[in-house]
Design an enzyme around this catalytic site. Structure first.
Site, PDB file in Angstrom:
ATOM      1  N   ARG A  59     -77.509  14.155 -99.646  1.00 18.90           N
ATOM      2  CA  ARG A  59     -78.796  13.922 -98.975  1.00 18.90           C
ATOM      3  C   ARG A  59     -79.716  13.081 -99.862  1.00 18.90           C
ATOM      4  O   ARG A  59     -80.475  12.258 -99.389  1.00 18.90           O
ATOM      5  CB  ARG A  59     -79.426  15.269 -98.620  1.00 18.90           C
ATOM      6  CG  ARG A  59     -78.612  16.026 -97.574  1.00 18.90           C
ATOM      7  CD  ARG A  59     -79.194  17.380 -97.304  1.00 18.90           C
ATOM      8  NE  ARG A  59     -80.534  17.276 -96.760  1.00 18.90           N
ATOM      9  CZ  ARG A  59     -81.393  18.286 -96.758  1.00 18.90           C
ATOM     10  NH1 ARG A  59     -81.050  19.453 -97.293  1.00 18.90           N
ATOM     11  NH2 ARG A  59     -82.593  18.146 -96.228  1.00 18.90           N
ATOM     12  N   ASN A  92     -90.342  19.096 -95.426  1.00 19.85           N
ATOM     13  CA  ASN A  92     -89.256  18.158 -95.701  1.00 19.85           C
ATOM     14  C   ASN A  92     -89.097  17.936 -97.198  1.00 19.85           C
ATOM     15  O   ASN A  92     -90.065  18.027 -97.954  1.00 19.85           O
ATOM     16  CB  ASN A  92     -89.512  16.820 -94.995  1.00 19.85           C
ATOM     17  CG  ASN A  92     -89.615  16.988 -93.484  1.00 19.85           C
ATOM     18  OD1 ASN A  92     -89.125  17.970 -92.923  1.00 19.85           O
ATOM     19  ND2 ASN A  92     -90.305  16.072 -92.825  1.00 19.85           N
ATOM     20  N   HIS A 109     -91.084  23.123 -99.595  1.00 15.36           N
ATOM     21  CA  HIS A 109     -89.671  23.503 -99.730  1.00 15.36           C
ATOM     22  C   HIS A 109     -88.960  22.718-100.813  1.00 15.36           C
ATOM     23  O   HIS A 109     -87.736  22.705-100.860  1.00 15.36           O
ATOM     24  CB  HIS A 109     -88.946  23.321 -98.388  1.00 15.36           C
ATOM     25  CG  HIS A 109     -89.333  24.359 -97.371  1.00 15.36           C
ATOM     26  ND1 HIS A 109     -89.004  24.246 -96.048  1.00 15.36           N
ATOM     27  CD2 HIS A 109     -90.039  25.505 -97.485  1.00 15.36           C
ATOM     28  CE1 HIS A 109     -89.467  25.303 -95.391  1.00 15.36           C
ATOM     29  NE2 HIS A 109     -90.119  26.074 -96.234  1.00 15.36           N
ATOM     30  N   CYS A 120     -86.049  26.812-117.982  1.00 14.97           N
ATOM     31  CA  CYS A 120     -87.441  26.693-118.467  1.00 14.97           C
ATOM     32  C   CYS A 120     -88.435  26.368-117.356  1.00 14.97           C
ATOM     33  O   CYS A 120     -89.645  26.312-117.600  1.00 14.97           O
ATOM     34  CB  CYS A 120     -87.507  25.628-119.571  1.00 14.97           C
ATOM     35  SG  CYS A 120     -87.299  23.937-118.974  1.00 14.97           S
ATOM     36  N   GLY A 175     -93.193  17.962 -85.505  1.00 15.98           N
ATOM     37  CA  GLY A 175     -91.744  17.878 -85.724  1.00 15.98           C
ATOM     38  C   GLY A 175     -91.136  19.079 -86.414  1.00 15.98           C
ATOM     39  O   GLY A 175     -90.278  18.915 -87.284  1.00 15.98           O
ATOM     40  N   SER A 177     -89.463  23.162 -85.675  1.00 18.33           N
ATOM     41  CA  SER A 177     -88.993  24.079 -84.626  1.00 18.33           C
ATOM     42  C   SER A 177     -89.704  25.421 -84.666  1.00 18.33           C
ATOM     43  O   SER A 177     -89.527  26.258 -83.790  1.00 18.33           O
ATOM     44  CB  SER A 177     -87.482  24.312 -84.802  1.00 18.33           C
ATOM     45  OG  SER A 177     -87.250  24.882 -86.091  1.00 18.33           O
ATOM     46  N   LEU A 202     -90.848  17.008 -80.127  1.00 17.95           N
ATOM     47  CA  LEU A 202     -90.009  16.434 -79.061  1.00 17.95           C
ATOM     48  C   LEU A 202     -89.752  17.446 -77.949  1.00 17.95           C
ATOM     49  O   LEU A 202     -89.666  17.100 -76.781  1.00 17.95           O
ATOM     50  CB  LEU A 202     -88.678  15.974 -79.673  1.00 17.95           C
ATOM     51  CG  LEU A 202     -87.821  15.023 -78.847  1.00 17.95           C
ATOM     52  CD1 LEU A 202     -88.578  13.729 -78.589  1.00 17.95           C
ATOM     53  CD2 LEU A 202     -86.513  14.705 -79.582  1.00 17.95           C
ATOM     54  N   ALA A 219     -92.415  11.719 -82.483  1.00 15.25           N
ATOM     55  CA  ALA A 219     -93.536  11.619 -83.423  1.00 15.25           C
ATOM     56  C   ALA A 219     -93.934  10.161 -83.644  1.00 15.25           C
ATOM     57  O   ALA A 219     -95.120   9.855 -83.814  1.00 15.25           O
ATOM     58  CB  ALA A 219     -93.141  12.263 -84.750  1.00 15.25           C
TER      59      ALA A 219
HETATM   60  N1  APR Z   1     -90.257  13.542 -82.888  1.00 19.40           N
HETATM   61  C1  APR Z   1     -90.837  14.778 -82.884  1.00 19.40           C
HETATM   62  N2  APR Z   1     -90.122  15.931 -82.999  1.00 19.40           N
HETATM   63  C2  APR Z   1     -88.788  15.811 -83.130  1.00 19.40           C
HETATM   64  C3  APR Z   1     -88.126  14.569 -83.152  1.00 19.40           C
HETATM   65  C4  APR Z   1     -88.922  13.402 -83.025  1.00 19.40           C
HETATM   66  N3  APR Z   1     -88.388  12.176 -83.035  1.00 19.40           N
HETATM   67  N4  APR Z   1     -86.790  14.806 -83.288  1.00 19.40           N
HETATM   68  C5  APR Z   1     -86.634  16.147 -83.370  1.00 19.40           C
HETATM   69  N5  APR Z   1     -87.830  16.754 -83.253  1.00 19.40           N
HETATM   70  C6  APR Z   1     -88.129  18.181 -83.312  1.00 19.40           C
HETATM   71  C7  APR Z   1     -87.065  19.060 -82.716  1.00 19.40           C
HETATM   72  O1  APR Z   1     -87.329  19.260 -81.333  1.00 19.40           O
HETATM   73  C8  APR Z   1     -87.236  20.349 -83.514  1.00 19.40           C
HETATM   74  O2  APR Z   1     -88.150  21.226 -82.865  1.00 19.40           O
HETATM   75  O3  APR Z   1     -88.197  18.528 -84.671  1.00 19.40           O
HETATM   76  C9  APR Z   1     -87.843  19.895 -84.831  1.00 19.40           C
HETATM   77  C10 APR Z   1     -86.876  19.993 -86.001  1.00 19.40           C
HETATM   78  O4  APR Z   1     -86.596  21.359 -86.184  1.00 19.40           O
HETATM   79  P1  APR Z   1     -85.610  21.795 -87.364  1.00 19.40           P
HETATM   80  O5  APR Z   1     -84.381  20.951 -87.322  1.00 19.40           O
HETATM   81  O6  APR Z   1     -85.501  23.279 -87.278  1.00 19.40           O
HETATM   82  O7  APR Z   1     -86.373  21.391 -88.684  1.00 19.40           O
HETATM   83  P2  APR Z   1     -87.605  22.146 -89.350  1.00 19.40           P
HETATM   84  O8  APR Z   1     -88.465  22.790 -88.309  1.00 19.40           O
HETATM   85  O9  APR Z   1     -88.259  21.189 -90.283  1.00 19.40           O
HETATM   86  O10 APR Z   1     -86.892  23.295 -90.218  1.00 19.40           O
HETATM   87  C11 APR Z   1     -87.754  24.082 -91.010  1.00 19.40           C
HETATM   88  O11 APR Z   1     -85.846  25.200 -91.927  1.00 19.40           O
HETATM   89  O12 APR Z   1     -83.706  24.954 -92.506  1.00 19.40           O
HETATM   90  C12 APR Z   1     -84.956  25.121 -93.034  1.00 19.40           C
HETATM   91  O13 APR Z   1     -85.780  24.405 -95.091  1.00 19.40           O
HETATM   92  C13 APR Z   1     -85.344  23.935 -93.861  1.00 19.40           C
HETATM   93  O14 APR Z   1     -87.509  22.895 -93.989  1.00 19.40           O
HETATM   94  C14 APR Z   1     -86.511  23.329 -93.088  1.00 19.40           C
HETATM   95  C15 APR Z   1     -87.009  24.482 -92.252  1.00 19.40           C
END
Ligand code: APR
Length: 235
Positions: A59, A92, A109, A120, A175, A177, A202, A219
């Site tokens: 990554r 992120n 995170h 350390c 963005g 979940s 989304l 977004a």
């Molecule tokens: N524009 C807006 N939203 C979007 C887009 C887009 N182009 N593409 C995807 N999404 C939304 C999806 O609908 C989803 O609800 O972004 C969200 C991504 O959700 P996850 O994949 O669960 O990511 P996130 O919410 O950042 O996860 C939170 O979980 O796994 C751990 O540490 C990891 O920081 C992460 C945390």
């Protein structure tokens, strides 16, 4: 325009999706390739450090091939132009907010482009592969690990985040979940302190019902529209 002096913005993987960075959940999501327990827990690191380091190496090196998108750039514009308080809290671990120019930013995170010494506690900028048993430049121990908050570990700078939530007049989630705490609980904390709340995502998230307003869409379109209107209203 109501008093919007202090703004707290929470971003998740969805803000980087249009840059080509995989999200975690949903089709083709990062976790679909791996079980979280195998690559993102302290136990996984102890059990199979090579797998964990390799997952983050892939990554980290993939970041060179992606660019900030219109949503990152719009938040950087807001950061530069907003006269009141602003804090961008990102879940992120990519550096796209920084590369777009955001300054009032924190990574709760951790960050791919950083290595953490488990001995350390020092953090080192790190852009390349990070093999297990890498030597810490500060203490010399072979204890460098990815500077990523694993499941079961405490997110970074929570006191600063909670203080900003207590002062926020507007809480904006972009963005994410809403699947992972403590970030998923921030909207309720903000509401408890009287903030207005806006979600841009989304699709519906697990916390959408807590937001006073939700906007559905990418977004890359929603965030620039929101920032331009906010700055125009601020005069
Ligand atoms: N524009 C807006 N939203 C979007 C887009 C887009 N182009 N593409 C995807 N999404 C939304 C999806 O609908 C989803 O609800 O972004 C969200 C991504 O959700 P996850 O994949 O669960 O990511 P996130 O919410 O950042 O996860 C939170 O979980 O796994 C751990 O540490 C990891 O920081 C992460 C945390």
């Amino acid at each position: 325009m109501p008093n919007m002096r202090n703004i707290l913005v929470l971003t998740g993987a969805g803000i980087s999706a249009e840059s080509g960075v995989a999200t975690f959940r949903g089709p083709g999501g990062l976790w679909e390739g791996h079980r979280v327990e195998d690559v993102c827990t302290p136990e996984a690191l102890a059990r199979d450090p090579a797998l964990v380091h390799r997952f983050y190496d892939l990554r980290r090196t993939a970041l060179a091939g992606v660019m900030p998108n219109a949503a990152h750039r719009a938040l950087a514009r807001l950061d530069a132009a907003w006269p009141g308080g602003l804090l961008i809290v990102t879940q992120n671990v990519d550096d796209l907010h920084e590369r777009a120019g955001a300054r009032r930013l924190l990574h709760m995170h951790g960050e791919l482009l950083s290595a953490l010494c488990a001995a350390c506690g020092v953090r080192e900028p790190w852009g390349d592969a990070l093999p297990p048993q890498s030597e810490c430049p500060n203490c010399g121990m072979l204890a460098l690990r990815p500077d990523i908050v694993f499941f079961g570990e405490m997110p970074y700078q929570m006191e600063r985040i909670e203080a900003a939530l207590a002062e926020a007049d507007l809480f904006v989630s972009i963005g994410t979940s809403g699947a992972v705490y403590p970030a998923a609980g921030f909207v309720r904390l903000a509401r408890h302190h009287g903030a207005d709340t806006l979600e841009m995502n989304l699709e519906p998230s697990e916390g959408s019902h807590w937001f006073a307003e939700t906007r559905r869409g990418p977004a890359g379109r929603l965030v620039p529209d929101w920032v331009e209107t906010l700055l125009a209203d601020a005069g």
